[in-house]
Design a protein around this motif. Structure first.
Motif, PDB file in Angstrom:
ATOM      1  N   ARG A 148       7.154   1.583   6.216  1.00  0.00           N
ATOM      2  CA  ARG A 148       8.268   2.496   5.930  1.00  0.00           C
ATOM      3  C   ARG A 148       7.686   3.878   5.656  1.00  0.00           C
ATOM      4  O   ARG A 148       6.670   4.010   4.969  1.00  0.00           O
ATOM      5  CB  ARG A 148       9.041   1.993   4.720  1.00  0.00           C
ATOM      6  CG  ARG A 148      10.189   2.878   4.328  1.00  0.00           C
ATOM      7  CD  ARG A 148      10.884   2.352   3.094  1.00  0.00           C
ATOM      8  NE  ARG A 148      11.822   3.346   2.639  1.00  0.00           N
ATOM      9  CZ  ARG A 148      13.075   3.087   2.346  1.00  0.00           C
ATOM     10  NH1 ARG A 148      13.524   1.856   2.423  1.00  0.00           N
ATOM     11  NH2 ARG A 148      13.869   4.047   1.952  1.00  0.00           N
ATOM     12  N   LEU A 149       8.338   4.915   6.196  1.00  0.00           N
ATOM     13  CA  LEU A 149       7.891   6.287   5.993  1.00  0.00           C
ATOM     14  C   LEU A 149       9.071   7.110   5.505  1.00  0.00           C
ATOM     15  O   LEU A 149      10.095   7.219   6.182  1.00  0.00           O
ATOM     16  CB  LEU A 149       7.333   6.872   7.297  1.00  0.00           C
ATOM     17  CG  LEU A 149       6.736   8.262   7.221  1.00  0.00           C
ATOM     18  CD1 LEU A 149       5.580   8.319   6.242  1.00  0.00           C
ATOM     19  CD2 LEU A 149       6.269   8.710   8.603  1.00  0.00           C
ATOM     20  N   ASP A 150       8.956   7.651   4.294  1.00  0.00           N
ATOM     21  CA  ASP A 150      10.007   8.484   3.699  1.00  0.00           C
ATOM     22  C   ASP A 150       9.468   9.892   3.517  1.00  0.00           C
ATOM     23  O   ASP A 150       8.315  10.079   3.124  1.00  0.00           O
ATOM     24  CB  ASP A 150      10.434   7.923   2.338  1.00  0.00           C
ATOM     25  CG  ASP A 150      11.080   6.558   2.446  1.00  0.00           C
ATOM     26  OD1 ASP A 150      12.078   6.433   3.170  1.00  0.00           O
ATOM     27  OD2 ASP A 150      10.567   5.608   1.813  1.00  0.00           O
ATOM     28  N   HIS A 151      10.337  10.890   3.793  1.00  0.00           N
ATOM     29  CA  HIS A 151       9.950  12.286   3.643  1.00  0.00           C
ATOM     30  C   HIS A 151      10.815  12.933   2.563  1.00  0.00           C
ATOM     31  O   HIS A 151      12.015  12.699   2.504  1.00  0.00           O
ATOM     32  CB  HIS A 151      10.146  13.050   4.961  1.00  0.00           C
ATOM     33  CG  HIS A 151       9.370  12.484   6.089  1.00  0.00           C
ATOM     34  ND1 HIS A 151       8.002  12.647   6.216  1.00  0.00           N
ATOM     35  CD2 HIS A 151       9.747  11.723   7.150  1.00  0.00           C
ATOM     36  CE1 HIS A 151       7.599  12.026   7.309  1.00  0.00           C
ATOM     37  NE2 HIS A 151       8.624  11.459   7.877  1.00  0.00           N
ATOM     38  N   LEU A 176       5.858   9.673   1.918  1.00  0.00           N
ATOM     39  CA  LEU A 176       5.392   8.439   1.299  1.00  0.00           C
ATOM     40  C   LEU A 176       5.452   7.328   2.343  1.00  0.00           C
ATOM     41  O   LEU A 176       6.532   6.987   2.828  1.00  0.00           O
ATOM     42  CB  LEU A 176       6.252   8.065   0.087  1.00  0.00           C
ATOM     43  CG  LEU A 176       5.962   6.706  -0.561  1.00  0.00           C
ATOM     44  CD1 LEU A 176       4.545   6.666  -1.124  1.00  0.00           C
ATOM     45  CD2 LEU A 176       6.989   6.400  -1.628  1.00  0.00           C
ATOM     46  N   MET A 177       4.281   6.814   2.694  1.00  0.00           N
ATOM     47  CA  MET A 177       4.214   5.674   3.612  1.00  0.00           C
ATOM     48  C   MET A 177       3.980   4.424   2.781  1.00  0.00           C
ATOM     49  O   MET A 177       3.057   4.379   1.961  1.00  0.00           O
ATOM     50  CB  MET A 177       3.097   5.837   4.636  1.00  0.00           C
ATOM     51  CG  MET A 177       2.957   4.644   5.565  1.00  0.00           C
ATOM     52  SD  MET A 177       1.564   4.804   6.712  1.00  0.00           S
ATOM     53  CE  MET A 177       2.276   5.942   7.885  1.00  0.00           C
ATOM     54  N   THR A 178       4.825   3.420   2.971  1.00  0.00           N
ATOM     55  CA  THR A 178       4.686   2.153   2.263  1.00  0.00           C
ATOM     56  C   THR A 178       4.448   1.054   3.290  1.00  0.00           C
ATOM     57  O   THR A 178       5.254   0.866   4.199  1.00  0.00           O
ATOM     58  CB  THR A 178       5.958   1.827   1.450  1.00  0.00           C
ATOM     59  OG1 THR A 178       6.253   2.927   0.594  1.00  0.00           O
ATOM     60  CG2 THR A 178       5.767   0.570   0.609  1.00  0.00           C
ATOM     61  N   LEU A 207       0.860  -1.178   0.000  1.00  0.00           N
ATOM     62  CA  LEU A 207       0.000   0.000   0.000  1.00  0.00           C
ATOM     63  C   LEU A 207       0.897   1.228   0.000  1.00  0.00           C
ATOM     64  O   LEU A 207       1.840   1.308   0.790  1.00  0.00           O
ATOM     65  CB  LEU A 207      -0.883   0.031   1.240  1.00  0.00           C
ATOM     66  CG  LEU A 207      -1.807  -1.155   1.451  1.00  0.00           C
ATOM     67  CD1 LEU A 207      -2.553  -1.010   2.772  1.00  0.00           C
ATOM     68  CD2 LEU A 207      -2.788  -1.272   0.308  1.00  0.00           C
ATOM     69  N   PHE A 208       0.610   2.171  -0.882  1.00  0.00           N
ATOM     70  CA  PHE A 208       1.359   3.419  -0.956  1.00  0.00           C
ATOM     71  C   PHE A 208       0.419   4.551  -0.572  1.00  0.00           C
ATOM     72  O   PHE A 208      -0.602   4.752  -1.219  1.00  0.00           O
ATOM     73  CB  PHE A 208       1.907   3.651  -2.369  1.00  0.00           C
ATOM     74  CG  PHE A 208       2.845   2.579  -2.822  1.00  0.00           C
ATOM     75  CD1 PHE A 208       4.174   2.589  -2.423  1.00  0.00           C
ATOM     76  CD2 PHE A 208       2.409   1.566  -3.659  1.00  0.00           C
ATOM     77  CE1 PHE A 208       5.050   1.601  -2.838  1.00  0.00           C
ATOM     78  CE2 PHE A 208       3.276   0.573  -4.083  1.00  0.00           C
ATOM     79  CZ  PHE A 208       4.598   0.593  -3.675  1.00  0.00           C
ATOM     80  N   LEU A 209       0.775   5.279   0.473  1.00  0.00           N
ATOM     81  CA  LEU A 209      -0.020   6.410   0.930  1.00  0.00           C
ATOM     82  C   LEU A 209       0.845   7.653   0.790  1.00  0.00           C
ATOM     83  O   LEU A 209       1.942   7.709   1.339  1.00  0.00           O
ATOM     84  CB  LEU A 209      -0.439   6.214   2.384  1.00  0.00           C
ATOM     85  CG  LEU A 209      -1.185   4.903   2.648  1.00  0.00           C
ATOM     86  CD1 LEU A 209      -1.165   4.556   4.124  1.00  0.00           C
ATOM     87  CD2 LEU A 209      -2.603   5.016   2.162  1.00  0.00           C
ATOM     88  N   VAL A 210       0.357   8.644   0.038  1.00  0.00           N
ATOM     89  CA  VAL A 210       1.126   9.860  -0.220  1.00  0.00           C
ATOM     90  C   VAL A 210       0.467  11.024   0.525  1.00  0.00           C
ATOM     91  O   VAL A 210      -0.744  11.222   0.436  1.00  0.00           O
ATOM     92  CB  VAL A 210       1.189  10.173  -1.732  1.00  0.00           C
ATOM     93  CG1 VAL A 210       1.967  11.448  -1.983  1.00  0.00           C
ATOM     94  CG2 VAL A 210       1.800   9.000  -2.489  1.00  0.00           C
ATOM     95  N   PHE A 211       1.291  11.766   1.254  1.00  0.00           N
ATOM     96  CA  PHE A 211       0.826  12.939   2.001  1.00  0.00           C
ATOM     97  C   PHE A 211       1.643  14.144   1.544  1.00  0.00           C
ATOM     98  O   PHE A 211       2.836  14.025   1.307  1.00  0.00           O
ATOM     99  CB  PHE A 211       1.036  12.736   3.510  1.00  0.00           C
ATOM    100  CG  PHE A 211       0.414  11.478   4.041  1.00  0.00           C
ATOM    101  CD1 PHE A 211      -0.912  11.447   4.431  1.00  0.00           C
ATOM    102  CD2 PHE A 211       1.166  10.313   4.139  1.00  0.00           C
ATOM    103  CE1 PHE A 211      -1.487  10.286   4.921  1.00  0.00           C
ATOM    104  CE2 PHE A 211       0.603   9.144   4.634  1.00  0.00           C
ATOM    105  CZ  PHE A 211      -0.731   9.131   5.024  1.00  0.00           C
ATOM    106  N   PHE A 212       0.998  15.307   1.453  1.00  0.00           N
ATOM    107  CA  PHE A 212       1.703  16.520   1.052  1.00  0.00           C
ATOM    108  C   PHE A 212       1.314  17.651   1.976  1.00  0.00           C
ATOM    109  O   PHE A 212       0.135  17.867   2.273  1.00  0.00           O
ATOM    110  CB  PHE A 212       1.368  16.892  -0.395  1.00  0.00           C
ATOM    111  CG  PHE A 212       2.085  18.110  -0.875  1.00  0.00           C
ATOM    112  CD1 PHE A 212       3.464  18.109  -1.007  1.00  0.00           C
ATOM    113  CD2 PHE A 212       1.400  19.269  -1.157  1.00  0.00           C
ATOM    114  CE1 PHE A 212       4.143  19.236  -1.438  1.00  0.00           C
ATOM    115  CE2 PHE A 212       2.060  20.415  -1.598  1.00  0.00           C
ATOM    116  CZ  PHE A 212       3.442  20.393  -1.728  1.00  0.00           C
ATOM    117  N   THR A 213       2.315  18.399   2.453  1.00  0.00           N
ATOM    118  CA  THR A 213       2.106  19.558   3.304  1.00  0.00           C
ATOM    119  C   THR A 213       2.576  20.780   2.536  1.00  0.00           C
ATOM    120  O   THR A 213       3.779  21.058   2.472  1.00  0.00           O
ATOM    121  CB  THR A 213       2.913  19.424   4.624  1.00  0.00           C
ATOM    122  OG1 THR A 213       2.625  18.167   5.201  1.00  0.00           O
ATOM    123  CG2 THR A 213       2.574  20.528   5.587  1.00  0.00           C
TER     124      THR A 213
END
Length: 124
Positions: free
Chosen positions: A113-116, A95-97, A81-87
């Motif tokens: 995994r959480l990448d910024h 990007l949370m995987t 699952l790929f969850l994309v968040f933008f601020t």
């Protein structure tokens, strides 16, 4: 004699707790969902919007109604699952995987995994 790719070892068949690692018969699951294989970097898979398979018991595609409970089946070895968040104010995309691997003997293993990613301008 050689085993077919969808035939389990006798040890797995006599230990029900191990059947998670035993792929089922090849199915037309992806054709039912009208999905074509996609390349994800070095991996090949099938993508859909999470809402499509979690918030509705059925999908209507190509003139057919398909139950979403069969999207993940015994041929699914891994689900990502790929969850994309933008601020916007901070200029950060996250990007949370979430990866679930179903090929273990007893249970699925899950990794998060959480990448910024930040946008820098000027002298920052």
């Amino acid at each position: 004699h050689p085993r077919s790719p969808f035939e389990c070892e006798p040890e797995i068949m006599t230990n029900p707790e191990k059947t998670l690692a035993c792929p089922g018969n090849e199915s037309a699951t992806w054709a039912k969902f009208s999905l074509d294989a996609l390349e994800f970097g070095t991996e090949t898979g099938y993508g859909d919007i999470l809402y499509s398979i979690t918030d509705s018991p059925f999908l209507f595609r190509d003139g057919r109604i398909t139950g979403t409970d069969t999207f993940i089946d015994s041929m699914s070895s891994t689900v990502k699952l790929f969850l994309v968040f933008f601020t916007p104010r901070a200029g950060i995309t996250s990007l949370m995987t979430i990866t679930a691997d179903f090929m273990g003997d007893f249970e699925a293993t899950v990794d998060v995994r959480l990448d910024h990613y930040a946008i820098f301008e000027g002298e920052q």
